[in-house]
Design an enzyme around this catalytic site. Sequence first.
Site, PDB file in Angstrom:
ATOM      1  N   ASP A 203      35.817  45.924  42.672  1.00  0.00           N
ATOM      2  CA  ASP A 203      34.912  44.938  42.083  1.00  0.00           C
ATOM      3  C   ASP A 203      34.741  43.716  42.980  1.00  0.00           C
ATOM      4  OD1 ASP A 203      33.648  44.026  39.445  1.00  0.00           O
ATOM      5  OD2 ASP A 203      35.043  42.376  39.813  1.00  0.00           O
ATOM      6  N   GLU A 245      31.802  47.556  45.572  1.00  0.00           N
ATOM      7  CA  GLU A 245      30.734  46.858  44.869  1.00  0.00           C
ATOM      8  C   GLU A 245      30.412  45.579  45.633  1.00  0.00           C
ATOM      9  OE1 GLU A 245      29.247  44.468  40.949  1.00  0.00           O
ATOM     10  OE2 GLU A 245      31.209  44.129  41.790  1.00  0.00           O
TER      11      GLU A 245
HETATM   12  C1  GLC Z   1      31.338  42.854  38.670  1.00  0.00           C
HETATM   13  C2  GLC Z   1      31.259  43.655  37.393  1.00  0.00           C
HETATM   14  C3  GLC Z   1      30.864  42.763  36.253  1.00  0.00           C
HETATM   15  C4  GLC Z   1      31.866  41.638  36.139  1.00  0.00           C
HETATM   16  C5  GLC Z   1      32.021  40.894  37.467  1.00  0.00           C
HETATM   17  C6  GLC Z   1      33.200  39.965  37.456  1.00  0.00           C
HETATM   18  O1  GLC Z   1      30.095  42.414  39.077  1.00  0.00           O
HETATM   19  O2  GLC Z   1      30.373  44.735  37.544  1.00  0.00           O
HETATM   20  O3  GLC Z   1      30.770  43.480  35.051  1.00  0.00           O
HETATM   21  O4  GLC Z   1      31.454  40.745  35.146  1.00  0.00           O
HETATM   22  O5  GLC Z   1      32.235  41.779  38.532  1.00  0.00           O
HETATM   23  O6  GLC Z   1      34.395  40.693  37.476  1.00  0.00           O
END
Ligand code: GLC
Length: 537
Positions: A203, A245
């Site tokens: 993440d 991500e």
């Molecule tokens: C990422 C996740 C999201 C979350 C954010 C903070 O973007 O996909 O759902 O709120 O990280 O952890």
Amino acid sequence: MLPTDPTWYKNAIFYEVYVRAFKDSNGDGHGDIHGLVEKLDYLKELGVDCLWLLPIYPSPLKDDGYDISDYCSIHPDYGSLEDFKRLLEETHRRGMRLITDLVMNHTSDAHPWFQAARSDRHSPYRDYYVWSNDDRQYSQARIIFLDTEKSNWTWDPLAGQYFWHRFYACQPDLNFDAPAVQAEMLRVVDFWLGFGVDGFRVDAVPYLFEREGTNCENLPETHAYLKTLRRFVEEKYPGRLLLCEANQWPQDVRAYFGEDDEFNMAFHFPLMPRVFMALKQGDRTPITWALEQTPPIPENCQWATFLRNHDELTLEMVSPEERQWMWAQYSPEMRMRLNLGIRRRLAPLLDNDRRKIELAYSLIFSLPGAPFLYYGDEIGMGDNIHLPDRNGVRTPMQWEDAPGAGFTSASVPYIPVIQADPYSAGSVNVAGQKADPASLWHSLRAMIALRKRYPALRSGELTWIPCPHPAVAAYLRRSNADQVAVIQNLSVKPVPVELPFENSSAELTDLITGHVVPVQNGRLKITLRPYEYLWLV
Ligand code: GLC
């Protein structure tokens, strides 16, 4: 039972599971691990190769589990570590894999590290977070949760200092300049890989480090740490997946593959909104543009492609003008918007029009990359824009036409099942669609099966077939073993096309319908119906 290819992820079909929404086995209104185990056969039947679980760890749930208060345990709503072990065994027994979410950038403010850090300046944990006496540092870093946060700094009266956070103020950023933090995260990774998970969706990767005078994204220090992480995984747990991500432009994401020494996979954020742009404009240009911007990646790496996920449909990777246009087209009501995105599901975005939904899937399943499905989108579930934050796209999975949608026996689920037609559980549910051979579920399952049968669709080289009409997205996927021509009409109008097919024999067969399409004098002449797609061999 598990395929042994160490690059298994390159050809896998992924399915994103929100455990809380999937299946409640004990009637408390919350989905749980046992419930998910009950549904593994369903996922296998659909053709899923790897599950991605949203965070399942103990958490105050102020960001649905992305605010972790204990990295090495399971949220009691979901079950125990024992239950999770069983989930892994049952998943593997069916020849599927499972990755979990790894939130490295921040913890919950309820995490004992943060509690210790804020209560004592001399605590060894103080250095785990990023503190300042004022809120002026790193002013070039943008605010991500624009609708709720006014600053990336929040004053903590107990600590007597400000702390740094890229997301909600309840999610203090970890300080990756502290060697102890770097080591802690490797311990977490070791714990779960040792437990048997097949990898992580990591993440919020770009934000690990902060440096004055930068936007605090994609810094060299971040890449250096990620290389350490990859080395650790590679040496101790070869064949596991690290998926990135990073909501960034392709050239910036490219850096996260490194020389195949950082991530194995990364989400393709710029492509996703452009599928929706192309469909609305009836023009392939946004898609071809996104692919032209996409640099080559190392042989063993792969793009993760998707249409929707658990967040808002992010419009960070489009120009300001394109964003305004997308908002106007796809979120006419203000409450459909969130931060820089649109909080709606696939089916409502595409007017619940079967032709458009299938076409969007046709694109994602035939373009390069490994596709990710978001739970419920395989049956065209709706959303509930009246719920706060992103909850509207996280409603209970609709298994059957029953009270509680076959998701729960509780009278009050964690959030309501979709009630309003055409998306109510009575109208949209798994049982109904499985029983109807003409359903979206069956179309999607057939596409997945074809992708598995034809290597060209998964890993073939892509060549665009020249076509003067901008509404037509036509390309050839060619592997050593086979080739498939994909021809798609992105517009609401019928489009006559004449395409060169020099090397092909006299007729082509559409894998989707079984219809035969004649080729004459090396040319394929056909009038495509609105939103029609053909997969020809
Ligand atoms: C990422 C996740 C999201 C979350 C954010 C903070 O973007 O996909 O759902 O709120 O990280 O952890």
